[in-house]
Design a protein around this motif. Structure first.
Motif, PDB file in Angstrom:
ATOM      1  N   ASP A 160      41.023  84.375   7.827  1.00 33.80           N
ATOM      2  CA  ASP A 160      40.736  84.591   6.418  1.00 33.80           C
ATOM      3  C   ASP A 160      40.151  85.989   6.352  1.00 33.80           C
ATOM      4  OD1 ASP A 160      39.978  84.663   3.801  1.00 33.80           O
ATOM      5  OD2 ASP A 160      38.812  82.806   3.835  1.00 33.80           O
ATOM      6  N   LEU A 161      41.049  86.981   6.210  1.00 30.69           N
ATOM      7  CA  LEU A 161      40.652  88.369   6.447  1.00 30.69           C
ATOM      8  C   LEU A 161      41.100  89.297   5.323  1.00 30.69           C
ATOM      9  CD1 LEU A 161      41.896  88.591  10.160  1.00 30.69           C
ATOM     10  CD2 LEU A 161      39.527  88.271   9.417  1.00 30.69           C
ATOM     11  N   PRO A 162      40.292  90.327   5.021  1.00 27.75           N
ATOM     12  CA  PRO A 162      40.770  91.392   4.142  1.00 27.75           C
ATOM     13  C   PRO A 162      41.895  92.158   4.824  1.00 27.75           C
ATOM     14  CG  PRO A 162      38.665  91.979   5.129  1.00 27.75           C
ATOM     15  CD  PRO A 162      38.937  90.563   5.516  1.00 27.75           C
ATOM     16  N   LEU A 163      42.674  92.885   4.033  1.00 24.39           N
ATOM     17  CA  LEU A 163      43.884  93.539   4.531  1.00 24.39           C
ATOM     18  C   LEU A 163      43.807  95.053   4.405  1.00 24.39           C
ATOM     19  CD1 LEU A 163      46.179  90.977   2.813  1.00 24.39           C
ATOM     20  CD2 LEU A 163      46.551  91.622   5.203  1.00 24.39           C
ATOM     21  N   ALA A 164      44.482  95.733   5.331  1.00 24.13           N
ATOM     22  CA  ALA A 164      44.621  97.183   5.257  1.00 24.13           C
ATOM     23  C   ALA A 164      46.001  97.562   5.754  1.00 24.13           C
ATOM     24  CB  ALA A 164      43.554  97.875   6.091  1.00 24.13           C
ATOM     25  N   PHE A 165      46.594  98.556   5.121  1.00 26.34           N
ATOM     26  CA  PHE A 165      47.867  99.129   5.582  1.00 26.34           C
ATOM     27  C   PHE A 165      47.545 100.376   6.391  1.00 26.34           C
ATOM     28  CE2 PHE A 165      51.247 102.299   4.908  1.00 26.34           C
ATOM     29  CZ  PHE A 165      52.334 101.617   5.440  1.00 26.34           C
ATOM     30  N   VAL A 166      48.011 100.430   7.641  1.00 23.79           N
ATOM     31  CA  VAL A 166      47.671 101.570   8.509  1.00 23.79           C
ATOM     32  C   VAL A 166      48.924 102.281   9.004  1.00 23.79           C
ATOM     33  CG1 VAL A 166      45.428 100.689   9.225  1.00 23.79           C
ATOM     34  CG2 VAL A 166      47.465 100.015  10.511  1.00 23.79           C
ATOM     35  N   GLY A 167      49.929 102.400   8.141  1.00 19.19           N
ATOM     36  CA  GLY A 167      51.127 103.144   8.512  1.00 19.19           C
ATOM     37  C   GLY A 167      51.762 102.602   9.780  1.00 19.19           C
ATOM     38  N   TYR A 168      51.966 103.489  10.746  1.00 13.45           N
ATOM     39  CA  TYR A 168      52.588 103.096  12.014  1.00 13.45           C
ATOM     40  C   TYR A 168      51.564 102.660  13.068  1.00 13.45           C
ATOM     41  CZ  TYR A 168      56.920 105.049  10.147  1.00 13.45           C
ATOM     42  OH  TYR A 168      58.025 105.287   9.371  1.00 13.45           O
ATOM     43  N   GLY A 169      50.290 102.663  12.694  1.00  9.90           N
ATOM     44  CA  GLY A 169      49.259 102.181  13.616  1.00  9.90           C
ATOM     45  C   GLY A 169      49.102 103.026  14.852  1.00  9.90           C
ATOM     46  N   ILE A 170      49.304 104.339  14.710  1.00  9.07           N
ATOM     47  CA  ILE A 170      49.329 105.251  15.860  1.00  9.07           C
ATOM     48  C   ILE A 170      48.143 106.207  15.808  1.00  9.07           C
ATOM     49  CG2 ILE A 170      50.576 107.244  16.809  1.00  9.07           C
ATOM     50  CD1 ILE A 170      53.176 105.768  16.119  1.00  9.07           C
ATOM     51  N   SER A 171      47.549 106.446  16.967  1.00 16.74           N
ATOM     52  CA  SER A 171      46.563 107.523  17.134  1.00 16.74           C
ATOM     53  C   SER A 171      47.098 108.442  18.224  1.00 16.74           C
ATOM     54  CB  SER A 171      45.195 106.957  17.533  1.00 16.74           C
ATOM     55  OG  SER A 171      44.683 106.124  16.513  1.00 16.74           O
ATOM     56  N   ALA A 172      47.596 109.612  17.822  1.00 15.35           N
ATOM     57  CA  ALA A 172      48.240 110.544  18.753  1.00 15.35           C
ATOM     58  C   ALA A 172      47.610 111.923  18.615  1.00 15.35           C
ATOM     59  CB  ALA A 172      49.747 110.616  18.490  1.00 15.35           C
ATOM     60  N   PRO A 173      46.494 112.152  19.297  1.00 18.63           N
ATOM     61  CA  PRO A 173      45.824 113.451  19.150  1.00 18.63           C
ATOM     62  C   PRO A 173      46.703 114.630  19.561  1.00 18.63           C
ATOM     63  CG  PRO A 173      44.893 112.160  20.976  1.00 18.63           C
ATOM     64  CD  PRO A 173      45.774 111.245  20.206  1.00 18.63           C
ATOM     65  N   GLU A 174      47.621 114.408  20.510  1.00 19.06           N
ATOM     66  CA  GLU A 174      48.478 115.513  20.954  1.00 19.06           C
ATOM     67  C   GLU A 174      49.425 115.988  19.842  1.00 19.06           C
ATOM     68  OE1 GLU A 174      50.899 111.828  21.672  1.00 19.06           O
ATOM     69  OE2 GLU A 174      48.792 112.416  21.814  1.00 19.06           O
ATOM     70  N   ALA A 175      49.653 115.106  18.846  1.00 23.02           N
ATOM     71  CA  ALA A 175      50.499 115.468  17.710  1.00 23.02           C
ATOM     72  C   ALA A 175      49.673 115.648  16.430  1.00 23.02           C
ATOM     73  CB  ALA A 175      51.569 114.398  17.492  1.00 23.02           C
ATOM     74  N   SER A 176      48.340 115.648  16.581  1.00 19.19           N
ATOM     75  CA  SER A 176      47.428 115.767  15.430  1.00 19.19           C
ATOM     76  C   SER A 176      47.753 114.728  14.366  1.00 19.19           C
ATOM     77  CB  SER A 176      47.507 117.178  14.828  1.00 19.19           C
ATOM     78  OG  SER A 176      47.147 118.144  15.781  1.00 19.19           O
ATOM     79  N   TYR A 177      47.986 113.494  14.827  1.00 19.80           N
ATOM     80  CA  TYR A 177      48.354 112.409  13.916  1.00 19.80           C
ATOM     81  C   TYR A 177      47.542 111.177  14.256  1.00 19.80           C
ATOM     82  CZ  TYR A 177      51.134 108.983  11.369  1.00 19.80           C
ATOM     83  OH  TYR A 177      51.532 107.993  10.515  1.00 19.80           O
ATOM     84  N   ASP A 178      46.876 110.589  13.236  1.00 17.51           N
ATOM     85  CA  ASP A 178      46.066 109.394  13.474  1.00 17.51           C
ATOM     86  C   ASP A 178      46.030 108.543  12.213  1.00 17.51           C
ATOM     87  OD1 ASP A 178      44.306 107.433  14.215  1.00 17.51           O
ATOM     88  OD2 ASP A 178      42.667 108.775  14.751  1.00 17.51           O
ATOM     89  N   ASP A 179      46.724 107.402  12.245  1.00 17.58           N
ATOM     90  CA  ASP A 179      46.746 106.501  11.099  1.00 17.58           C
ATOM     91  C   ASP A 179      45.388 105.887  10.808  1.00 17.58           C
ATOM     92  OD1 ASP A 179      49.511 106.402  10.117  1.00 17.58           O
ATOM     93  OD2 ASP A 179      49.999 105.654  12.112  1.00 17.58           O
ATOM     94  N   TYR A 180      44.479 105.898  11.787  1.00 19.24           N
ATOM     95  CA  TYR A 180      43.154 105.284  11.622  1.00 19.24           C
ATOM     96  C   TYR A 180      42.064 106.308  11.308  1.00 19.24           C
ATOM     97  CZ  TYR A 180      45.083 100.975  13.635  1.00 19.24           C
ATOM     98  OH  TYR A 180      45.830  99.843  13.874  1.00 19.24           O
ATOM     99  N   ALA A 181      42.439 107.556  11.116  1.00 19.70           N
ATOM    100  CA  ALA A 181      41.430 108.618  11.003  1.00 19.70           C
ATOM    101  C   ALA A 181      40.481 108.426   9.822  1.00 19.70           C
ATOM    102  CB  ALA A 181      42.123 109.978  10.905  1.00 19.70           C
TER     103      ALA A 181
END
Length: 454
Positions: A88-109
């Motif tokens: 029984d949880l609240p919801l969040a959309f996190v895109g592709y769910g990726i944290s990739a510092p080498e590509a300067s991309y983080d869905d959780y930032a």
């Protein structure tokens, strides 16, 4: 050998293999009294997972007035890589769910998902762009289900809901349509061949009818596959067989159901979100305000005790507290099943190359290092891993519970499938995982003389 039955998890034969390794390590004079006087690092793994009958999932508005009821097997599917339990949880959309510092991309930032069920797109942004930020049109290390689940756990998520991305769906639809079109051509060719008969015999007429009926069924099957592709959910084991199952629920959700939820939360359709994320690429995560995921997952698991076999050769001098790990997995597929080249086969899968060859190399290196007159300057830890064919379970267990601190473990060399040297060609994988590995391999190969691929 056949006597070891393919060294499947939970079998007496793999325990015999472990005993053999223990005796060899002891014979070489290595330190083996590491875990209650033994070399065995024991832990539990799941060898079989089945989906129970008591499963439910719904999205419910905060005021309780709206409810999106979902049907198991049609709208959603619990996945074997997840665990049983209620949510029984609240919801969040996190895109592709990726944290990739080498590509300067983080869905959780810029989002806090602690204690939430996260909706995660499969695959990666810009995946149909050869110059895409993560790895062009090839999957990067961030694409697999398990990597995304691990990343969600690290950010405090309490459940994961996967949704297939549009690019992947379009590719599958295209494959179905290509098969349909090929079958249409096949039907036309069959009709043209039959038209050549001026007075076909009864047997020729029957053969023609049987053949065209078969082809027509294929056309209908492929057309139906294309039509249903966007609405299909993965099988229970579609993301893995659950050998390294997590303790919280993991689902695959029909894309249409995800769109319905996101629209109810006042957000654009998934296709629009994916298009926007692909620009740059740029994360576009958000809380699915005023909605919760409510449900239950029923998974039955059979667990067995397994064990890594570990031995130590201590070093001396100022670097003696640093560790080098040498490893090879000694498990294989037993009598086949999921993960084998022939899942329906019950024959012994001997695993001579994968990975008796690697274990043999590990033992020979141990023999040579243990027999040196001069002691080594660093500690060497020899590990025969188990459960690697089920998802890197043994190595994962060691990383979670290392014998020596990981911050002083300076390198790990893994021996896997080293038994098939042909035409003097040697492939060395993983040389990019440390900046000095590639140069080291090249320098050593000057003496060895292999035709080397890194």
């Amino acid at each position: 050998s056949d006597e070891l039955g393919g060294r499947g998890l939970g079998t007496p034969e793999i325990n015999r293999a472990a005993e053999y390794l223990r005796s060899e390590f002891e014979r070489l004079g290595l330190k083996t009294d590491l875990f209650d006087g033994t070399p065995y690092q024991k832990f539990q793994v799941t060898v079989d997972a089945k989906l129970g009958s008591d499963n439910s999932l719904a999205f419910v508005s905060a005021n309780g007035k709206e409810r999106i009821e979902l049907k198991p097997g049609t709208d959603y599917q619990p996945l074997a890589i997840g665990g049983p339990g209620t949510l029984d949880l609240p919801l969040a959309f996190v895109g592709y769910g990726i944290s990739a510092p080498e590509a300067s991309y983080d869905d959780y930032a810029d989002i806090d998902v602690e204690g939430k069920a996260v909706i995660v797109l499969r695959h990666e942004p810009q995946q149909n762009n050869p110059h895409g930020a993560l790895n062009g049109t090839d999957d990067s290390v961030h694409a697999p289900f398990r990597r995304k689940v691990s990343n969600a756990i690290q950010h405090g998520a309490a459940a994961v809901i996967f949704v297939t991305d549009k690019v992947a769906i379009d590719e599958q639809i295209d494959q179905w349509l290509k098969r349909r079109d090929a079958a249409v051509v096949e039907l036309a060719e069959a009709q043209a061949e039959f038209a050549k008969f001026e007075s076909p015999a009864d047997e020729e007429i029957k053969s023609y009818r049987d053949n065209t009926t078969r082809i027509a069924r294929k056309i209908a099957q492929y057309a139906e596959g294309a039509e249903k592709e966007g609405e299909a959910v993965l099988d229970f084991t579609g993301a893995g067989d659950g050998g390294d199952a997590r303790s919280f629920p993991i689902f695959h959700l029909r894309r249409g159901a995800a769109d319905k939820l996101i629209a109810a939360a006042g957000q654009p359709q998934l296709a629009a979100l994916e298009k926007k994320i692909d620009e740059n690429p740029k994360p576009l995560s958000f809380h699915v305000n005023s909605w919760r995921a409510i449900g239950k997952v029923d998974i039955e698991r059979r667990e067995v005790e397994v064990k890594n076999v570990i031995a130590v050769l201590e070093g001396t001098g100022p670097l003696a507290d640093e560790t080098i790990v040498l490893g090879a997995h000694y498990d294989h597929l037993g009598r086949g099943g999921e993960g084998s080249a022939q899942p329906g086969s019950k024959e012994i899968h001997n695993g001579a190359d994968d990975n008796a060859s690697g274990v043999s190399a590990l033992l020979e290196v141990a023999r040579q290092l243990a027999s040196r007159e001069e002691p080594l300057p660093r500690r060497v830890v020899f590990i025969a891993f188990t459960g690697e064919e089920k998802g890197l379970l043994g190595s994962g267990e060691y990383v979670r519970n290392p014998l020596f601190p990981l911050d002083k473990t300076i390198a790990m060399l893994n021996f896997d499938m080293v038994g098939r040297l042909q035409d003097n060609k040697l492939i060395v994988n993983g040389t990019g995982t440390a900046e000095n590995f590639a140069q080291l391999v090249d320098e050593l190969n000057e003496k060895a003389g292999f035709e080397l691929t890194k």
